[in-house]
Motif scaffolding. Structure first.
Motif, PDB file in Angstrom:
ATOM      1  N   LYS A  88      38.771  34.704  39.277  1.00  0.00           N
ATOM      2  CA  LYS A  88      38.131  35.190  40.400  1.00  0.00           C
ATOM      3  C   LYS A  88      39.418  35.460  41.623  1.00  0.00           C
ATOM      4  O   LYS A  88      38.957  35.842  42.809  1.00  0.00           O
ATOM      5  CB  LYS A  88      37.008  34.559  41.007  1.00  0.00           C
ATOM      6  CG  LYS A  88      35.698  34.857  39.948  1.00  0.00           C
ATOM      7  CD  LYS A  88      34.563  33.576  40.423  1.00  0.00           C
ATOM      8  CE  LYS A  88      33.757  33.648  39.296  1.00  0.00           C
ATOM      9  NZ  LYS A  88      32.655  32.705  39.664  1.00  0.00           N
ATOM     10  N   SER A  89      40.518  34.946  41.602  1.00  0.00           N
ATOM     11  CA  SER A  89      41.453  34.740  42.542  1.00  0.00           C
ATOM     12  C   SER A  89      42.018  36.086  42.669  1.00  0.00           C
ATOM     13  O   SER A  89      42.208  36.882  41.924  1.00  0.00           O
ATOM     14  CB  SER A  89      42.436  33.736  42.129  1.00  0.00           C
ATOM     15  OG  SER A  89      43.283  34.189  41.004  1.00  0.00           O
ATOM     16  N   LYS A  90      42.580  36.060  44.070  1.00  0.00           N
ATOM     17  CA  LYS A  90      43.346  37.271  44.680  1.00  0.00           C
ATOM     18  C   LYS A  90      44.705  37.511  43.598  1.00  0.00           C
ATOM     19  O   LYS A  90      45.319  38.432  43.361  1.00  0.00           O
ATOM     20  CB  LYS A  90      43.779  37.040  45.859  1.00  0.00           C
ATOM     21  CG  LYS A  90      42.737  37.301  46.782  1.00  0.00           C
ATOM     22  CD  LYS A  90      42.912  37.198  48.267  1.00  0.00           C
ATOM     23  CE  LYS A  90      42.114  37.379  49.304  1.00  0.00           C
ATOM     24  NZ  LYS A  90      42.357  37.390  50.587  1.00  0.00           N
ATOM     25  N   SER A 112      45.836  50.658  44.275  1.00  0.00           N
ATOM     26  CA  SER A 112      44.481  50.930  44.871  1.00  0.00           C
ATOM     27  C   SER A 112      43.381  50.605  43.739  1.00  0.00           C
ATOM     28  O   SER A 112      42.287  50.904  44.010  1.00  0.00           O
ATOM     29  CB  SER A 112      44.238  52.492  44.885  1.00  0.00           C
ATOM     30  OG  SER A 112      44.625  53.166  43.929  1.00  0.00           O
ATOM     31  N   ALA A 113      43.903  50.059  42.491  1.00  0.00           N
ATOM     32  CA  ALA A 113      42.964  49.764  41.468  1.00  0.00           C
ATOM     33  C   ALA A 113      42.215  48.423  42.065  1.00  0.00           C
ATOM     34  O   ALA A 113      42.728  47.539  42.449  1.00  0.00           O
ATOM     35  CB  ALA A 113      43.634  49.355  40.233  1.00  0.00           C
ATOM     36  N   PRO A 139      30.296  47.816  39.869  1.00  0.00           N
ATOM     37  CA  PRO A 139      29.911  47.047  38.656  1.00  0.00           C
ATOM     38  C   PRO A 139      31.145  46.648  37.968  1.00  0.00           C
ATOM     39  O   PRO A 139      31.220  45.824  37.108  1.00  0.00           O
ATOM     40  CB  PRO A 139      28.951  47.657  37.908  1.00  0.00           C
ATOM     41  CG  PRO A 139      28.355  48.757  39.039  1.00  0.00           C
ATOM     42  CD  PRO A 139      29.637  49.040  39.883  1.00  0.00           C
ATOM     43  N   LEU A 140      32.019  47.443  37.673  1.00  0.00           N
ATOM     44  CA  LEU A 140      33.376  47.588  37.051  1.00  0.00           C
ATOM     45  C   LEU A 140      34.515  46.849  37.804  1.00  0.00           C
ATOM     46  O   LEU A 140      35.687  47.516  37.717  1.00  0.00           O
ATOM     47  CB  LEU A 140      33.513  48.612  36.062  1.00  0.00           C
ATOM     48  CG  LEU A 140      32.971  48.907  34.907  1.00  0.00           C
ATOM     49  CD1 LEU A 140      33.278  50.334  34.179  1.00  0.00           C
ATOM     50  CD2 LEU A 140      33.310  48.035  34.001  1.00  0.00           C
ATOM     51  N   ASN A 141      34.204  45.948  38.498  1.00  0.00           N
ATOM     52  CA  ASN A 141      35.207  45.169  39.334  1.00  0.00           C
ATOM     53  C   ASN A 141      36.125  44.454  38.350  1.00  0.00           C
ATOM     54  O   ASN A 141      36.274  44.284  37.205  1.00  0.00           O
ATOM     55  CB  ASN A 141      34.617  44.357  40.371  1.00  0.00           C
ATOM     56  CG  ASN A 141      33.752  43.278  39.889  1.00  0.00           C
ATOM     57  OD1 ASN A 141      34.082  42.792  38.676  1.00  0.00           O
ATOM     58  ND2 ASN A 141      32.841  42.693  40.580  1.00  0.00           N
ATOM     59  N   LYS A 197      42.996  51.105  34.781  1.00  0.00           N
ATOM     60  CA  LYS A 197      43.340  50.020  35.976  1.00  0.00           C
ATOM     61  C   LYS A 197      43.891  49.046  35.632  1.00  0.00           C
ATOM     62  O   LYS A 197      44.387  48.256  36.474  1.00  0.00           O
ATOM     63  CB  LYS A 197      42.219  50.120  36.796  1.00  0.00           C
ATOM     64  CG  LYS A 197      41.557  51.354  37.309  1.00  0.00           C
ATOM     65  CD  LYS A 197      40.271  51.024  38.139  1.00  0.00           C
ATOM     66  CE  LYS A 197      39.461  52.246  38.553  1.00  0.00           C
ATOM     67  NZ  LYS A 197      38.350  51.800  39.378  1.00  0.00           N
ATOM     68  N   LEU A 198      43.474  48.405  34.299  1.00  0.00           N
ATOM     69  CA  LEU A 198      43.649  47.250  33.997  1.00  0.00           C
ATOM     70  C   LEU A 198      45.103  46.825  33.294  1.00  0.00           C
ATOM     71  O   LEU A 198      45.221  47.502  32.276  1.00  0.00           O
ATOM     72  CB  LEU A 198      42.723  46.671  33.206  1.00  0.00           C
ATOM     73  CG  LEU A 198      42.504  45.112  32.996  1.00  0.00           C
ATOM     74  CD1 LEU A 198      42.374  44.394  34.077  1.00  0.00           C
ATOM     75  CD2 LEU A 198      41.394  44.973  31.760  1.00  0.00           C
ATOM     76  N   ASN A 199      46.018  46.041  33.935  1.00  0.00           N
ATOM     77  CA  ASN A 199      47.401  45.858  33.224  1.00  0.00           C
ATOM     78  C   ASN A 199      47.066  44.830  31.879  1.00  0.00           C
ATOM     79  O   ASN A 199      46.455  43.791  32.221  1.00  0.00           O
ATOM     80  CB  ASN A 199      48.150  44.830  34.114  1.00  0.00           C
ATOM     81  CG  ASN A 199      49.545  44.864  33.427  1.00  0.00           C
ATOM     82  OD1 ASN A 199      49.687  44.886  32.295  1.00  0.00           O
ATOM     83  ND2 ASN A 199      50.428  44.351  34.541  1.00  0.00           N
ATOM     84  N   PRO A 200      47.110  45.569  30.783  1.00  0.00           N
ATOM     85  CA  PRO A 200      46.988  44.328  29.684  1.00  0.00           C
ATOM     86  C   PRO A 200      47.738  43.122  29.639  1.00  0.00           C
ATOM     87  O   PRO A 200      47.038  42.036  28.901  1.00  0.00           O
ATOM     88  CB  PRO A 200      47.618  45.193  28.455  1.00  0.00           C
ATOM     89  CG  PRO A 200      47.798  46.791  28.813  1.00  0.00           C
ATOM     90  CD  PRO A 200      47.876  46.605  30.402  1.00  0.00           C
ATOM     91  N   ASN A 201      48.859  43.107  30.254  1.00  0.00           N
ATOM     92  CA  ASN A 201      49.420  41.698  30.310  1.00  0.00           C
ATOM     93  C   ASN A 201      48.864  40.638  31.160  1.00  0.00           C
ATOM     94  O   ASN A 201      49.320  39.407  31.162  1.00  0.00           O
ATOM     95  CB  ASN A 201      50.987  42.033  30.799  1.00  0.00           C
ATOM     96  CG  ASN A 201      51.932  42.437  29.884  1.00  0.00           C
ATOM     97  OD1 ASN A 201      51.601  42.233  28.812  1.00  0.00           O
ATOM     98  ND2 ASN A 201      52.660  43.473  30.360  1.00  0.00           N
ATOM     99  N   VAL A 202      47.792  41.084  31.940  1.00  0.00           N
ATOM    100  CA  VAL A 202      46.901  40.338  32.619  1.00  0.00           C
ATOM    101  C   VAL A 202      46.338  39.119  31.697  1.00  0.00           C
ATOM    102  O   VAL A 202      45.948  37.956  32.063  1.00  0.00           O
ATOM    103  CB  VAL A 202      46.011  40.934  33.506  1.00  0.00           C
ATOM    104  CG1 VAL A 202      44.809  41.289  32.702  1.00  0.00           C
ATOM    105  CG2 VAL A 202      45.429  39.661  34.362  1.00  0.00           C
ATOM    106  N   PHE A 203      46.107  39.493  30.512  1.00  0.00           N
ATOM    107  CA  PHE A 203      45.538  38.541  29.561  1.00  0.00           C
ATOM    108  C   PHE A 203      46.460  37.577  29.158  1.00  0.00           C
ATOM    109  O   PHE A 203      46.162  36.186  28.938  1.00  0.00           O
ATOM    110  CB  PHE A 203      44.957  39.395  28.260  1.00  0.00           C
ATOM    111  CG  PHE A 203      43.708  40.088  28.686  1.00  0.00           C
ATOM    112  CD1 PHE A 203      42.516  39.376  29.033  1.00  0.00           C
ATOM    113  CD2 PHE A 203      43.826  41.437  28.823  1.00  0.00           C
ATOM    114  CE1 PHE A 203      41.510  40.365  29.102  1.00  0.00           C
ATOM    115  CE2 PHE A 203      42.785  42.422  29.245  1.00  0.00           C
ATOM    116  CZ  PHE A 203      41.492  41.733  29.383  1.00  0.00           C
TER     117      PHE A 203
END
Length: 443
Positions: A16-18, A29-30, A36-38, A81-87
């Motif tokens: 949930k963090s910035k 801008s993503a 709902p798809l935050n 919008k989602l960078n795969p490397n975030v996982f």
């Protein structure tokens, strides 16, 4: 138990963090609008993946959090919008907490890390075929779309530390080199002694040299016909010998600078250990472990630990449904694979703690015929995927703790058991492989 609970709560808060949002955006801008798809929901949908159709995945997820489901088209668009490397980033957050604790299992003060590769098939789709290629038969016809992947696995603690995937034609050696580079950049492993274990597909002069230069310890299994000339001068089944470096052994290397550098070294002094298996067959290991600290029996025991990485691949494919991708782009495939590595490690952390509770209960019983009890990963996975998302939505930390304790206690009651005393052999029977009860899925 408390260590696992702290790690889970820390991970939920970090999602949930910035900082996590900034890391996980593909562009500025993503995830800036209320939707709902935050970012949080996008992450949790992937972690909660069951290998179902996108429609059912979305329906099940939003039903759990008490919101109206969105369309699969909107979901597919949001994936861009989602960078795969975030996982990978979230996985590192979880593992940093674990490897900074006093719960880490080691062998003679060393982490035991195994590296291995696997072929992984994808649904047939022309876009995926163009991106990744696949398996081709003798008639040069594509039989299935597939990728190559490699992982680094902690044999004693059960965590998958890193994953790399690429086109089917990409060699496993190239991918394992990427894994090794990734490992060297992880702060939580920098000051930790490690032993890397790899199978017969990975030994090479350049890989040995790479690990020696990094001051890393290693064990590789080698083929019986490898380094034949050097083996003939061995007087025992376990000794250090000079591995000669010549042009023939470096023919496959395209990098001229690396070739010249290795040729100047002329030789590498490594340990070759010949181990006789119960079948009478001989197994050859090559390592740089000193003989005073690590006996030949230690090497045999350590190499046998490598089996854990094979089990992890089986779980990823058959329990976590990692190959049932939710999109037909490179980004979508990487999101699905990397998110399930994170899901695997979450389940492993909770399962390890449940196993400790189960072990304690087993020790306290006075059964004249004790049985070995092990947490059923299939059932544990089903329970965790059913309950974890609800726990992440709780706003009070104390309530999260209570629910996590309940979750771990429930998992500790789901186990398989085998007798520790040998029973007479039963005659083999042919069973139907269809609808076997021990192959049922838990979700």
């Amino acid at each position: 138990m408390h260590g696992t609970i702290r790690r889970m709560i820390s991970l939920f808060a970090y999602i949930k963090s910035k900082e996590a949002v900034e890391y996980g955006r593909m562009y500025k801008s993503a995830f800036t609008r209320e939707s709902p798809l935050n970012f949080e929901n996008s992450i949790l949908i992937h972690i909660n993946k069951h290998g179902l159709t996108n429609h059912m995945e979305l329906r099940n997820y939003f039903k759990k959090i008490g919101k109206i489901s969105i369309s699969k088209q909107a979901f597919s668009k949001s994936k861009e919008k989602l960078n795969p490397n975030v996982f990978k980033n979230l996985n590192n957050h979880l593992l940093t907490k674990f490897y900074g604790s006093n719960e880490v299992k080691k062998f003679k003060n060393h982490l035991i890390l195994s590296g291995d590769g696997s072929k992984s098939t994808l649904p047939y789709n022309k876009t995926l075929e163009n991106i990744f290629g696949g398996i081709i038969n003798k008639f040069q016809e594509l039989t299935s779309v597939a990728i190559n992947l490699t992982t680094i696995y902690d044999c004693l603690n059960g965590f998958i530390i890193d994953l790399e995937l690429d086109k089917y034609k990409t060699s496993e050696k190239e991918l394992i080199n990427r894994n090794m580079d990734n490992i060297t950049k992880l702060d939580y492993l920098k000051d930790t002694k490690k032993i890397f274990i790899c199978d017969r597909g990975f030994p090479s002069i350049e890989f040995f040299n790479y690990l020696l230069e990094k001051n890393e310890k290693f064990i590789f299994r080698i083929r019986k016909n490898s380094y034949k000339a050097e083996k003939t001068i061995m007087k025992t089944n376990d000794e250090f010998i000079d591995i000669n470096i010549n042009k023939t052994r470096l023919n496959h290397i395209k990098n001229k600078e690396l070739k010249e550098k290795l040729l100047k070294k002329e030789k590498l002094n490594l340990r070759i250990t010949k181990i006789t298996l119960p079948t009478g067959e001989e197994e050859h290991l090559i390592s740089n472990l000193n003989k005073k600290t690590f006996t030949s029996n230690d090497l045999k025991e350590l190499y046998n630990l490598k089996w854990g990485i094979e089990v992890s691949y089986d779980s990823l494919k058959n329990l976590f449904a990692i190959e049932n991708v939710s999109g037909y782009s490179e980004i979508a495939v990487k999101q699905d694979y990397l998110s399930q590595i994170l899901a695997y490690n979450i389940v492993n952390d909770l399962e390890n703690t449940a196993q400790k509770i189960l072990n304690q209960k087993t020790q306290n019983t006075k059964d004249p015929k004790p049985k070995k009890k092990k947490i059923n990963k299939n059932i544990a996975l089903g329970i965790i995927k059913e309950e974890l998302i609800k726990i992440t939505r709780l706003t009070e930390e104390n309530t999260q703790k209570e629910k996590l304790i309940e979750l771990i206690q429930e998992i500790s009651k789901t186990y398989t058991q085998t007798s520790t005393t040998k029973s007479p052999r039963k005659p083999k029977r042919a069973y139907s492989t269809k609808n076997r009860t021990n192959n049922r899925k838990s979700f």
